[in-house]
Design a protein around this motif. Structure first.
Motif, short mmCIF file in Angstrom:
data_model
loop_
_atom_site.label_atom_id
_atom_site.label_comp_id
_atom_site.label_asym_id
_atom_site.label_seq_id
_atom_site.Cartn_x
_atom_site.Cartn_y
_atom_site.Cartn_z
N PRO A 1 0.67 -1.30 -0.06
CA PRO A 1 0.02 -0.06 -0.04
C PRO A 1 0.88 1.24 0.07
O PRO A 1 0.33 2.35 -0.39
N SER A 2 2.06 1.12 0.49
CA SER A 2 2.92 2.55 0.59
C SER A 2 3.40 2.86 -0.89
O SER A 2 3.92 4.08 -0.92
N TYR A 3 2.96 2.06 -2.00
CA TYR A 3 3.28 2.58 -3.46
C TYR A 3 2.10 3.29 -3.98
O TYR A 3 1.99 3.57 -5.02
N CYS A 4 1.06 3.42 -3.00
CA CYS A 4 -0.32 4.05 -3.69
C CYS A 4 0.15 5.48 -4.41
O CYS A 4 0.80 6.33 -3.98
N ILE B 1 20.50 -6.28 6.65
CA ILE B 1 20.00 -5.80 5.28
C ILE B 1 18.54 -5.73 5.25
O ILE B 1 17.87 -6.71 5.95
N THR B 2 17.94 -4.66 4.94
CA THR B 2 16.80 -4.28 5.21
C THR B 2 15.88 -4.12 3.96
O THR B 2 16.23 -3.65 2.90
N SER B 3 14.56 -4.23 3.97
CA SER B 3 13.53 -4.01 2.98
C SER B 3 12.98 -2.52 3.37
O SER B 3 12.57 -2.31 4.44
N GLN B 4 13.07 -1.70 2.36
CA GLN B 4 12.57 -0.35 2.61
C GLN B 4 11.74 0.11 1.39
O GLN B 4 11.86 -0.33 0.23
N ASN B 5 11.01 1.18 1.81
CA ASN B 5 10.04 1.94 0.72
C ASN B 5 9.37 3.21 1.62
O ASN B 5 8.31 3.21 2.00
#
Length: 378
Positions: free
Chosen positions: A44-47, A286-290
């Motif tokens: 949803p953060s790519y809305c 190592i992380t996933s980010q948005n």
């Protein structure tokens, strides 16, 4: 069918359509993940955004509903170098193209995504439009110019739930404030036996108190944290009463509630390969980010906040904690699995914080509170 991507600076890319035959405007961004494209599509953060994948081959393992992060995608477009229409994966249920067509999302392939990424890195994210129509560049430019920045913001209300719902459990009750929450957050909490109550983005502090939580989880979400000032007020009011854990947008809202400030990044952090250093242990994760916004480092001075994590690439703030209250947050997504599960310990830390807080602040049984209230009403 031909598809075109036009940026607001006039750069035009011509390629092939593999999604819906339509046109949509949005903020053009890029994601550096090698895998996880369907998690990107359903985050949803790519809305409101047109997402460019820097990895050249997309679609080779298809789409599996079980791996979705939301009920339906919220992105406005998908850009890839090469699209694979025939996936090879025993779990695949259909192709990326089928998914885009189902939700009327345009997709474009066979363009130079390296060139596009370099433009965005040099000039920053910008508005753009994907179309399969025969409209002229001048007409498309007018459409981009007519799309205001405001129209690309205020996305939290679009991605948040509109009603309260629960995922019952036998252990701690967690109120998950949904600003556009990924399914992975709920999955991590329920996996630990939590009794999770998910509430809308505009739920007030008093409404949360009525749910008698043991802790509060602030979710991720799209857009500028300053677009949801009511959430900042809610956090201010509840800090000190309940342990709180913020993720991504929730991290930024926590910072604003403590008097810090946020600012826009030039091209954001989007991908599953961002190195983050935990200052206390010195360990790199190592992380996933948005996200396209970050907490301003200078604004931390004079606040009750302490930096706990930093980004090893650009040294931006990746984690905070309150020096007095049981509240902490991270900018990245610990529910995602790029490490693959290195960062899930943060949910355990949250539950340990809740248990410690309950020991230090014992409460009367709810029946005793009810009896006391009834006597006072007589």
């Amino acid at each position: 069918m031909q598809a075109r991507l036009l940026l607001e600076d006039g750069t035009l890319f011509t390629g092939k359509s593999f999604g819906s035959e339509t046109e949509k405007t949005g903020e053009v961004v890029f994601n550096t993940g090698i895998t996880g494209y369907q998690e990107v599509l359903s985050d949803p953060s790519y809305c409101g955004q047109i997402v460019t994948m820097t990895f050249p081959l997309i679609g080779n393992y298809g789409i599996t509903r079980d791996d979705f992060e939301s009920v339906a995608p919220s992105i406005h477009g998908f850009v890839v170098r090469r699209y694979e229409p025939v996936p090879s994966n025993w779990r695949a249920q259909y192709s990326v193209g089928d998914l885009l067509k189902e939700y009327e999302i345009p997709g474009i392939s066979e363009i130079d995504t390296r060139m596009l990424t370099r433009i965005l890195r040099q000039h920053g994210t910008m508005k753009g439009i994907i179309t399969t129509s025969n409209k002229s560049v001048a007409e498309l430019t007018e459409m981009i110019q007519a799309t205001s920045i405001t129209a690309l913001r205020n996305q939290v209300a679009h991605t948040s739930t509109n009603h309260i719902y629960s995922s019952p459990g036998a252990k701690e009750r967690i109120v998950l404030v949904d600003f556009g929450a990924k399914s992975g957050i709920l999955r991590e909490l329920t996996k630990r036996g939590c009794d999770v109550v998910v509430v809308p983005h505009d739920t007030t502090a008093d409404e949360i108190r009525q749910l008698h939580p043991d802790g509060i989880q602030l979710s991720n979400g799209p857009g500028d944290p300053k677009d949801v000032p009511y959430a900042v007020d809610m956090i201010k009011e509840l800090m000190g009463e309940y342990p709180i854990f913020g993720i991504c947008l929730g991290h930024q809202l926590f910072a604003l509630a403590c008097g810090a400030d946020t600012e826009s990044l030039k091209f954001g952090h989007r991908g599953g390969n961002h190195p983050v250093k935990e200052l206390e242990s010195g360990r790199c994760f190592i992380t996933s980010q948005n996200h396209g916004y970050t907490v301003n480092e200078d604004s931390i001075v004079g606040t009750p906040l302490e930096v706990t994590h930093i980004n090893n690439n650009d040294k931006t703030i990746e984690g905070l904690k309150h020096t007095k209250y049981p509240v902490f947050s991270v900018q990245y997504h610990p529910e995602a699995a790029p490490g693959p599960y290195d960062n899930s310990y943060l949910f355990d830390r949250f539950l340990d914080m809740i248990r410690t807080h309950k020991q230090d602040h014992p409460q009367q049984p709810r029946q005793a509170l009810i009896m006391a209230a009834s006597k006072g009403a007589r």
